[in-house]
Scaffold this active site. Structure first.
Site, PDB file in Angstrom:
ATOM      1  NE  ARG A  17      -3.470  -0.203   2.662  1.00 53.24           N
ATOM      2  CZ  ARG A  17      -4.747  -0.065   2.365  1.00 53.24           C
ATOM      3  NH1 ARG A  17      -5.237   1.119   2.136  1.00 53.24           N
ATOM      4  NH2 ARG A  17      -5.536  -1.100   2.319  1.00 53.24           N
ATOM      5  CE1 TYR A  31      -2.282  -9.181   0.328  1.00 50.52           C
ATOM      6  CE2 TYR A  31      -4.345 -10.274   0.849  1.00 50.52           C
ATOM      7  CZ  TYR A  31      -3.575  -9.126   0.814  1.00 50.52           C
ATOM      8  OH  TYR A  31      -4.088  -7.946   1.264  1.00 50.52           O
ATOM      9  CG  ASP A  81     -12.518   4.222   1.445  1.00 48.96           C
ATOM     10  OD1 ASP A  81     -12.850   3.570   0.433  1.00 48.96           O
ATOM     11  OD2 ASP A  81     -11.798   3.753   2.352  1.00 48.96           O
TER      12      ASP A  81
HETATM   13  C1  LIG Z   1      -8.098  -4.039   5.897  1.00 48.16           C
HETATM   14  C2  LIG Z   1      -8.294  -3.407   4.543  1.00 48.16           C
HETATM   15  C3  LIG Z   1      -7.864  -4.064   3.403  1.00 48.16           C
HETATM   16  C4  LIG Z   1      -8.092  -3.503   2.148  1.00 48.16           C
HETATM   17  N1  LIG Z   1      -7.700  -4.193   1.036  1.00 48.16           N
HETATM   18  C5  LIG Z   1      -7.958  -3.665  -0.193  1.00 48.16           C
HETATM   19  C6  LIG Z   1      -7.549  -4.362  -1.368  1.00 48.16           C
HETATM   20  O1  LIG Z   1      -6.958  -5.441  -1.295  1.00 48.16           O
HETATM   21  N2  LIG Z   1      -7.823  -3.790  -2.582  1.00 48.16           N
HETATM   22  C7  LIG Z   1      -8.468  -2.583  -2.697  1.00 48.16           C
HETATM   23  O2  LIG Z   1      -8.698  -2.115  -3.830  1.00 48.16           O
HETATM   24  N3  LIG Z   1      -8.863  -1.908  -1.592  1.00 48.16           N
HETATM   25  C8  LIG Z   1      -8.621  -2.414  -0.352  1.00 48.16           C
HETATM   26  N4  LIG Z   1      -9.009  -1.723   0.764  1.00 48.16           N
HETATM   27  C9  LIG Z   1      -9.720  -0.443   0.613  1.00 48.16           C
HETATM   28  C10 LIG Z   1      -8.777   0.733   0.377  1.00 48.16           C
HETATM   29  O3  LIG Z   1      -7.770   0.743   1.359  1.00 48.16           O
HETATM   30  C11 LIG Z   1      -9.539   2.040   0.435  1.00 48.16           C
HETATM   31  O4  LIG Z   1     -10.723   1.937  -0.290  1.00 48.16           O
HETATM   32  C12 LIG Z   1      -8.703   3.180  -0.142  1.00 48.16           C
HETATM   33  O5  LIG Z   1      -7.527   3.344   0.598  1.00 48.16           O
HETATM   34  C13 LIG Z   1      -9.509   4.465  -0.145  1.00 48.16           C
HETATM   35  O6  LIG Z   1      -8.689   5.513  -0.545  1.00 48.16           O
HETATM   36  P1  LIG Z   1      -9.171   7.009  -0.333  1.00 48.16           P
HETATM   37  O7  LIG Z   1      -8.066   7.850  -0.903  1.00 48.16           O
HETATM   38  O8  LIG Z   1     -10.544   7.191  -0.830  1.00 48.16           O
HETATM   39  O9  LIG Z   1      -9.268   7.206   1.245  1.00 48.16           O
HETATM   40  P2  LIG Z   1      -8.115   7.153   2.385  1.00 48.16           P
HETATM   41  O10 LIG Z   1      -7.091   6.152   2.032  1.00 48.16           O
HETATM   42  O11 LIG Z   1      -8.830   7.020   3.648  1.00 48.16           O
HETATM   43  O12 LIG Z   1      -7.431   8.583   2.287  1.00 48.16           O
HETATM   44  C14 LIG Z   1      -8.053   9.731   2.805  1.00 48.16           C
HETATM   45  C15 LIG Z   1      -6.990  10.793   3.014  1.00 48.16           C
HETATM   46  O13 LIG Z   1      -7.640  11.998   3.418  1.00 48.16           O
HETATM   47  C16 LIG Z   1      -6.986  12.535   4.551  1.00 48.16           C
HETATM   48  N5  LIG Z   1      -8.003  13.281   5.303  1.00 48.16           N
HETATM   49  C17 LIG Z   1      -9.014  12.764   6.053  1.00 48.16           C
HETATM   50  N6  LIG Z   1      -9.771  13.755   6.564  1.00 48.16           N
HETATM   51  C18 LIG Z   1      -9.220  14.916   6.121  1.00 48.16           C
HETATM   52  C19 LIG Z   1      -9.567  16.278   6.300  1.00 48.16           C
HETATM   53  N7  LIG Z   1     -10.621  16.652   7.037  1.00 48.16           N
HETATM   54  N8  LIG Z   1      -8.811  17.226   5.686  1.00 48.16           N
HETATM   55  C20 LIG Z   1      -7.727  16.872   4.935  1.00 48.16           C
HETATM   56  N9  LIG Z   1      -7.349  15.581   4.745  1.00 48.16           N
HETATM   57  C21 LIG Z   1      -8.102  14.617   5.308  1.00 48.16           C
HETATM   58  C22 LIG Z   1      -6.440  11.324   5.284  1.00 48.16           C
HETATM   59  O14 LIG Z   1      -5.390  11.683   6.163  1.00 48.16           O
HETATM   60  C23 LIG Z   1      -6.004  10.443   4.118  1.00 48.16           C
HETATM   61  O15 LIG Z   1      -4.698  10.775   3.683  1.00 48.16           O
HETATM   62  C24 LIG Z   1      -8.769  -2.259   2.032  1.00 48.16           C
HETATM   63  C25 LIG Z   1      -9.172  -1.580   3.181  1.00 48.16           C
HETATM   64  C26 LIG Z   1      -8.955  -2.160   4.425  1.00 48.16           C
HETATM   65  C27 LIG Z   1      -9.425  -1.427   5.653  1.00 48.16           C
END
Ligand SMILES: Cc1cc2nc3c(=O)[nH]c(=O)nc-3n(C[C@H](O)[C@H](O)[C@H](O)COP(=O)(O)OP(=O)(O)OC[C@H]3O[C@@H](n4cnc5c(N)ncnc54)[C@H](O)[C@@H]3O)c2cc1C
Length: 416
Positions: free
Chosen positions: A125, A234, A311
């Site tokens: 990751r 894995y 997310d």
């Molecule tokens: C256990 C686990 C296993 C997973 N395995 C997989 C997998 O195998 N394959 C897959 O495709 N997905 C997987 N996922 C899902 C994946 O990790 C998430 O869907 C993905 O990381 C979402 O990315 P994002 O950028 O939307 O959100 P996030 O990764 O949550 O990033 C959000 C960012 O916003 C920042 N932030 C939050 N609030 C604020 C604010 N108010 N102001 C400014 N910045 C802020 C945070 O600090 C962070 O940097 C897994 C998730 C989990 C929990």
């Protein structure tokens, strides 16, 4: 010149910055996909990414990327780099965790790769995040600002402004909330409260591969299914480590993340699994636990000049291994839709939602439903095994084709 402010520098936010500024492969498949509306694109995009943390970073272990996630990375110009660093998985292997029987395997080599146009891989990751970050840093059109926590937004007919916790404001033509499952932008835009606690705890650890007995090393994402629990493992980091992730339905009602947990507690929770699964679990030393959360799909991720992504828009249980893949898909679709017409931002965002919401809702439901396959006991588990073992490789591929094989990333594709 369109100025877009992205809240959140995770995988989704950085991918969106790249897609919008078209820092990726302009002459690659994007050009094909954008045929007919490519003329609207030019260099007129500037993006600011606001991240609450003091630095742009990502923690955690392995992340699985199905071909659809790699297609999105191809569109961002990063597919080759990710493929070169990833573990290419040979099969998804389904074991009965109680009897130890090998029930079924979905092959991920030959036919799967040619049918879906990409391999199924596992990357670290942090490495995926760093590749996206490096690409953003190379782009003169992207500005990355750490220590910038958003609390909300305001907008009028001509623009939208992100409000920061320190009293600052960052104005743009468009705002994208990519701030994860507890998104501040979503709180204002949707207002649906805290995420749903799923009543499941997942434990995670990583162990050096040299500690894994030779006969237990195979190049598969492996599920051991058991009553009310299952265990997945894995290889990650080029095969140097084994990622272990057992889950148990224990009715937990609180949300928590990354809480250290005693190894004996993990062993006890899976004591009724088969000996091989228990041998692997026993290798884990430093365990952490998360209670799983997601949200019900909603019909609205946009409000005028503000939209949600990743997310923040559609948090799902990780059981379909698609959350990051879907964030990457969102980014590519947004990159295709946003253009230099700043007046058209609200309309483009509506279109983005129309393209994306049905697909992401379907995956959210599929991820929840997976426990119905993995967690039965007794006669139900036996019937499941009979059903799965009767399926051919092609039938298994047919089953995931809508998810893994997508290249257009929407129910109806980008309709322009
Ligand atoms: C256990 C686990 C296993 C997973 N395995 C997989 C997998 O195998 N394959 C897959 O495709 N997905 C997987 N996922 C899902 C994946 O990790 C998430 O869907 C993905 O990381 C979402 O990315 P994002 O950028 O939307 O959100 P996030 O990764 O949550 O990033 C959000 C960012 O916003 C920042 N932030 C939050 N609030 C604020 C604010 N108010 N102001 C400014 N910045 C802020 C945070 O600090 C962070 O940097 C897994 C998730 C989990 C929990």
């Amino acid at each position: 010149m369109t100025r877009t402010v992205i809240v959140g520098g995770g995988i989704g936010g950085l991918a969106a910055a790249l897609a919008i500024t078209r820092a990726g492969n302009r002459d690659g498949p994007r050009a094909e996909h954008s045929a007919g509306h490519g003329a609207r694109h030019s260099d007129g995009h500037q993006v600011i990414v606001l991240e609450q943390a003091s630095e742009f970073a990502e923690i955690g272990a392995g992340i699985q990327l199905a071909p659809n996630g790699l297609h999105a990375l191809d569109r961002l110009g990063l597919g080759d780099t990710v493929r070169a660093r990833a573990v290419h998985i040979d099969e998804l292997r389904f074991m009965d965790g109680v009897t130890g029987d090998h029930v079924a395997s979905m092959p991920l080599t030959g036919v799967y790769r040619s049918r879906f146009g990409n391999p199924y891989v596992v990357v670290h990751r942090a490495e995926l995040h760093r590749l996206l970050l490096d690409a953003c840093r190379r782009s003169p059109a992207i500005e990355l600002r750490a220590d910038s926590r958003a609390t909300g937004y305001r907008q009028d007919d001509s623009g939208a402004t992100v409000l920061l916790a320190d009293g600052g404001q960052v104005a743009g033509d468009a705002v994208i909330g990519a701030d994860g499952i507890r998104s501040a932008i979503r709180r204002q835009l949707v207002g649906d409260g805290a995420p749903r606690v799923a009543g499941i705890t997942v434990y995670r650890t990583v162990i050096p591969m040299e500690r894994v007995p030779e006969e237990l090393r195979w190049n598969a994402v492996t599920w051991w299914a058991g009553p009310g629990r299952h265990f997945v493992h894995y290889a990650i980091a080029g095969g140097r480590y084994l990622n272990l992730a057992p889950s148990v339905e224990n009715g937990v009602t609180e949300a928590f993340t990354g809480v250290a947990v005693d190894r004996d507690r993990v062993r006890r929770a899976f004591a009724d699994l088969d000996g091989t699964a228990r041998r692997l679990l026993a290798l884990g030393e430093d365990w952490r636990s998360w209670s799983l959360v997601d949200r019900d799909p909603v019909d609205r991720w946009t409000d005028g000049r503000v939209a949600l992504l990743g997310d923040a828009a559609h948090p799902m249980l990780h059981y379909a291994a698609q959350g990051a893949c879907q964030a990457l898909e969102d980014a590519v679709v947004l990159g295709d839709l946003l253009d230099e017409d700043t007046d058209a931002v609200p309309e483009r965002f509506e279109e983005y939602h129309a393209v994306r919401h049905e697909r992401t809702a379907r995956i959210t439901h599929a991820a929840r439903a997976s426990t119905r396959l993995w967690h039965p006991a007794g006669a139900e588990a036996k019937a499941r095994n009979e059903m799965l073992s009767a399926l051919s490789g092609t039938a298994l591929h047919d089953h995931v084709a809508w998810m893994h094989g997508a290249r257009e990333f929407g129910t109806a594709g980008v309709r322009r």
